[in-house]
Motif scaffolding. Structure first.
Motif, short mmCIF file in Angstrom:
data_model
loop_
_atom_site.label_atom_id
_atom_site.label_comp_id
_atom_site.label_asym_id
_atom_site.label_seq_id
_atom_site.Cartn_x
_atom_site.Cartn_y
_atom_site.Cartn_z
N LEU A 237 0.71 -1.10 -0.11
CA LEU A 237 -0.13 0.00 -0.08
C LEU A 237 0.81 1.31 0.11
O LEU A 237 0.33 2.04 -0.21
N GLY A 238 2.02 1.21 0.32
CA GLY A 238 2.94 2.32 0.25
C GLY A 238 3.27 2.60 1.87
O GLY A 238 2.57 2.26 2.63
N PRO A 239 4.36 3.35 1.83
CA PRO A 239 4.79 3.95 3.14
C PRO A 239 3.70 4.72 3.81
O PRO A 239 3.32 5.80 3.26
N PRO A 240 3.66 4.50 5.34
CA PRO A 240 2.56 5.13 5.90
C PRO A 240 3.01 6.54 6.16
O PRO A 240 4.19 6.80 6.37
N ALA A 241 2.10 7.45 6.30
CA ALA A 241 2.30 8.92 6.75
C ALA A 241 2.17 8.85 8.45
O ALA A 241 2.80 9.72 8.89
N ARG A 242 1.66 7.96 9.05
CA ARG A 242 1.57 7.61 10.31
C ARG A 242 1.42 6.34 10.90
O ARG A 242 0.81 5.63 10.11
N ARG A 243 2.20 5.95 11.85
CA ARG A 243 1.87 4.61 12.49
C ARG A 243 1.67 4.71 14.03
O ARG A 243 2.27 5.24 14.54
N GLU A 244 0.74 3.73 14.29
CA GLU A 244 0.24 3.46 15.93
C GLU A 244 0.08 2.15 16.13
O GLU A 244 -0.47 1.31 15.31
N ALA A 245 0.67 1.63 17.29
CA ALA A 245 0.56 0.31 17.61
C ALA A 245 0.04 0.20 19.05
O ALA A 245 0.27 0.90 19.88
N ASP A 246 -0.93 -0.90 19.26
CA ASP A 246 -1.25 -1.29 20.44
C ASP A 246 -1.16 -2.91 20.54
O ASP A 246 -2.37 -3.29 19.98
N ALA A 247 -0.38 -3.38 21.26
CA ALA A 247 -0.46 -4.64 21.45
C ALA A 247 0.08 -5.14 20.12
O ALA A 247 1.05 -5.06 19.58
N ASP A 248 -0.93 -6.03 19.67
CA ASP A 248 -0.60 -6.71 18.10
C ASP A 248 -1.07 -5.95 16.85
O ASP A 248 -1.02 -6.43 15.82
N THR A 249 -1.98 -5.07 17.40
CA THR A 249 -2.75 -4.46 16.36
C THR A 249 -1.88 -2.91 15.96
O THR A 249 -1.48 -2.19 16.83
N VAL A 250 -1.71 -2.96 14.46
CA VAL A 250 -1.00 -1.64 13.98
C VAL A 250 -1.85 -0.91 12.95
O VAL A 250 -2.57 -1.72 12.27
N ARG A 251 -1.76 0.21 13.46
CA ARG A 251 -2.83 1.17 12.74
C ARG A 251 -1.82 2.07 11.86
O ARG A 251 -1.00 2.82 12.35
#
Length: 301
Positions: A237-251
């Motif tokens: 999908l291409g490099p993200p502009a923002r990344r957030e992680a919570d346990a095993d979930t990555v947004r």
């Protein structure tokens, strides 16, 4: 790897007739949710095999279901030489009159007359599209041809092999973005004098990736995946502009400027990724999926 091996084995056994795409989908056992998804996954596998040197071509005519043939070739030159070097090798072999070179490398045009490939003079017979395209790229000529029933004027950028043979990539007059043209489907080909295409322009790897093309207004799409699948999601999908992680979930927040390419990549990823927002993109995806599989078989997102 096992699936790719099965595809190669059945294609080899089916020579010289080839196999329809529907048969290859069954052999691949893709387990896709729809025939459309399965066909896309098959096309992706064919492209991957072609990229590593296998000469697989769709021999069906336009407007009908694909039929693929595996041509037995020596793949070393196709693997070890860059696309631009392959084009120069093609031209040199044809200039030298080596008609057998086409059979050894594969996916090359049938040699015609002695003047088929030229270094300066205009052709004396019906021009070969691949030869004309390679000449136009080298000499920075505008190239004119008919494609899908319409006359085109293109500023050529490069020629490279692909799943359907050799492709010309260039800027078409009146089009906002560069396009790919299968050289075997080009007709009435002619080239303008050298340097009429203007100064050379470097083609970047990003430019060849449709996910980066600016065909739609930018929208930031939020997707969720797992840490395990994050590298593949980011690559597709291409490099993200923002990344957030919570346990095993990555947004991931992904900038999207080509919605059609984004949806196609999303379908290939399947359950490894989920679109969270914005709602307009979610609705667009659901509407397209309903057209593919029918409203009765698609649940609420």
């Amino acid at each position: 790897m096992e699936r790719l091996t099965r595809l190669l084995l059945v294609l080899e056994a089916a020579e010289p007739a080839g196999l329809p795409a529907s048969r290859l989908v069954a052999v691949g056992q893709y387990g896709a949710g729809s025939a459309y998804d399965a066909q896309r996954q098959l096309a992706r596998d064919i492209t991957a095999l072609t990229a590593i040197g296998w000469d697989i071509r769709n021999v069906a005519g336009p407007g009908v279901d694909a039929v693929y043939r595996l041509h037995a070739r020596d793949t070393r030159l196709r693997v070890e030489l860059a696309p631009e070097h392959q084009v120069e090798l093609v031209r040199a072999a044809l200039v030298a009159g080596d008609a057998g070179f086409r059979d050894r490398l594969g996916d090359l045009p049938e040699p015609d007359e002695a003047g088929l490939v030229r270094s300066g003079a205009q052709p004396r017979a019906t021009p070969d599209p691949l030869t004309e395209a390679a000449y136009a790229v080298e000499r920075r000529c505008l190239i004119r041809f008919t494609y899908k029933g319409r006359p085109r004027v293109v500023r050529p950028l490069l020629v490279r092999p692909g799943a359907s043979g050799w492709y010309l990539y260039g800027d078409e007059a009146g089009s906002p973005a560069p396009k790919w043209f299968v050289t075997d489907r080009m007709s009435a080909v002619s080239v303008d004098p050298p340097v009429t295409a203007g100064p050379p322009r470097e083609v970047t790897a990003e430019e060849l990736n449709p996910i980066t093309w600016r065909r739609d207004p930018r929208v930031d799409v939020v997707v969720e995946t797992t840490a395990e699948h994050e590298p593949q999601v980011a690559a597709m999908l291409g490099p993200p502009a923002r990344r957030e992680a919570d346990a095993d979930t990555v947004r991931l927040t992904v900038p999207v400027t080509n919605r059609a390419a984004f949806r196609a990549r999303l379908y290939e990823l399947g359950r490894r990724v989920r679109v969270v927002s914005p709602q307009e993109v979610v609705d667009e995806i659901v509407a397209e999926l309903r057209r593919f599989v029918g409203p009765a078989t698609l649940g609420t997102p």
